[in-house]
Design an enzyme around this catalytic site. Structure first.
Site, mmCIF file in Angstrom:
data_model
loop_
_atom_site.group_PDB
_atom_site.id
_atom_site.type_symbol
_atom_site.label_atom_id
_atom_site.label_comp_id
_atom_site.label_asym_id
_atom_site.label_seq_id
_atom_site.Cartn_x
_atom_site.Cartn_y
_atom_site.Cartn_z
ATOM 1 N N THR A 35 0.805 -1.220 0.000
ATOM 2 C CA THR A 35 0.000 0.000 0.000
ATOM 3 C C THR A 35 0.842 1.275 0.000
ATOM 4 O O THR A 35 0.475 2.272 -0.630
ATOM 5 C CB THR A 35 -0.931 -0.012 1.231
ATOM 6 N N SER B 166 0.377 -9.973 -0.597
ATOM 7 C CA SER B 166 -0.245 -11.290 -0.761
ATOM 8 C C SER B 166 0.433 -12.090 -1.881
ATOM 9 O O SER B 166 0.271 -13.305 -1.959
ATOM 10 C CB SER B 166 -1.737 -11.128 -1.064
HETATM 11 N N1 ASP Z 1 -2.428 -4.193 1.826
HETATM 12 C C1 ASP Z 1 -1.954 -4.720 0.555
HETATM 13 C C2 ASP Z 1 -0.628 -5.440 0.785
HETATM 14 O O1 ASP Z 1 -0.475 -6.052 1.814
HETATM 15 C C3 ASP Z 1 -1.889 -3.664 -0.424
HETATM 16 C C4 ASP Z 1 -1.501 -3.994 -1.817
HETATM 17 O O2 ASP Z 1 -2.230 -4.708 -2.533
HETATM 18 O O3 ASP Z 1 -0.461 -3.472 -2.203
HETATM 19 O O4 ASP Z 1 0.249 -5.462 -0.035
#
Ligand code: ASP
Length: 332
Positions: free
Chosen positions: A12, A53
């Site tokens: 993020t 992820s």
């Molecule tokens: N919160 C997500 C992550 O852990 C954000 C993303 O898709 O970059 O990477």
């Protein structure tokens, strides 16, 4: 002048606009402006640009190798990644990179283009911790929202709050106040019970039980995995009908008994009936103690990568001792 190497992995903090592209490491650091401070020699490694992820075991094994080499060369480390799997990266680094140097993992909950973006503040706090002599010897740390957590306890506890990281059952080690780290607590010893390595090819399954589970997935585990972590009910309970299949599995591979509750340790002898913790531990399962299921999976993976498994089966005493090392009884 303190030296800190920053590894950027995406997440993020680098997700301007929210589409598939991620900012470069240079762009992420530039968001800080002059806030790195004049007393810091910052080196950047633009390591990956992915949502967390999508980090693979291969990515994490390579990261651990690079972090080990970096701390050995005398630099502190900040790893910047998405928060979704941040606690897993931090704990794995804690197992694989035993060092006195501060190693800090941080990220952000709000995209850089949204009001109140927390990335720059988190990065500034992480750099302050990574550069502080007083933060040496604490193991790998998670720093977000000005809180300093030990990797072994840190847990993402909320989908959107900027104060999402908590340390259930323990609490944060300290805080960053006016830009300075203040450490109030120190973890009891290193997380790694011994020198550990990590083979991405090892397969450890995580099975979270839910009411009425008939255990159908256990057949797949038996066929395709090297070990299993069961995120069981309460303090380590399963339905009576799963005891036999789990015990049969535990004869062939390590089966670790963790709790799906999110805080507190598995018990050993409070309940003694079929499917109780006492029953399961006497049928060969290994207690995870207070270790969260996702972290128990990584510890078991590292142990199986480091000689706890051989042609004659697996080394249950060694695996039990490694989990007991983190359960607090060593202090008694
Ligand atoms: N919160 C997500 C992550 O852990 C954000 C993303 O898709 O970059 O990477």
């Amino acid at each position: 002048m303190a030296r800190v190497t920053v590894f950027t992995l995406g997440g993020t903090i680098s997700a301007r606009g929210g589409d598939a592209t991620r900012m470069t490491g240079t762009e992420v650091l530039a968001e800080l402006g002059a806030a790195t401070g004049p007393d810091l020699d910052v080196e950047l490694r633009d390591f990956r640009r992915v949502p967390s992820s999508s980090l693979s075991f291969e990515d994490l094994a390579e990261l651990a190798d690079e972090v080990r080499a970096t701390v050995a060369a005398g630099s502190g480390v900040v790893v910047v990644q998405g928060t979704d799997t941040l606690e897993e990266t931090a704990f794995l680094l804690d197992l694989l990179c035993t060092t006195e140097q501060p190693v800090v993992v941080t990220g952000a909950m709000r995209r850089p283009d949204l009001p109140g973006a927390d990335g720059p503040a988190n990065l500034a706090a992480a750099l302050a911790v990574a550069a502080a002599p007083g933060c040496r010897g604490l193991g790998v740390l998670v720093v977000l929202a000005d809180e300093i957590h030990a990797a072994r306890f840190a847990h993402k506890s909320h989908t959107t709050s900027v104060a999402t990281f908590a340390s259930p059952g323990a609490g944060p080690l300290g805080a960053v106040v006016e830009g300075e780290p203040r450490i109030l607590l120190r973890p009891a010893g290193a997380a790694a019970p011994c020198h550990l390595s990590f083979d991405p090819a090892v397969r450890v399954a995580l099975l979270t039980l839910s009411v009425g589970d008939r255990g159908d997935l256990l057949d797949t585990v038996a066929e395709r995995y090297d070990g299993l972590v069961v995120a069981a009910f309460g303090a380590g309970h399963v339905p009576g009908w799963l005891v036999e299949p789990l015990a049969a599995l535990a004869e062939r591979m390590p089966v670790v008994l963790a709790s799906r509750t999110g805080a507190g340790a598995t018990l050993s002898h409070t309940y003694r009936g079929p499917g109780s913790e006492y029953d399961l531990l006497h049928r060969g399962l290994v207690p995870a103690g207070p270790l969260a299921p996702v972290k128990a999976r990584l510890l078991l993976h590292a142990l199986l990568s480091s000689g706890a498994k051989g042609p004659a089966g697996y080394d249950r005493p060694r695996i039990s001792a490694a989990f007991a090392h983190l359960d607090g009884t060593g202090l008694a």
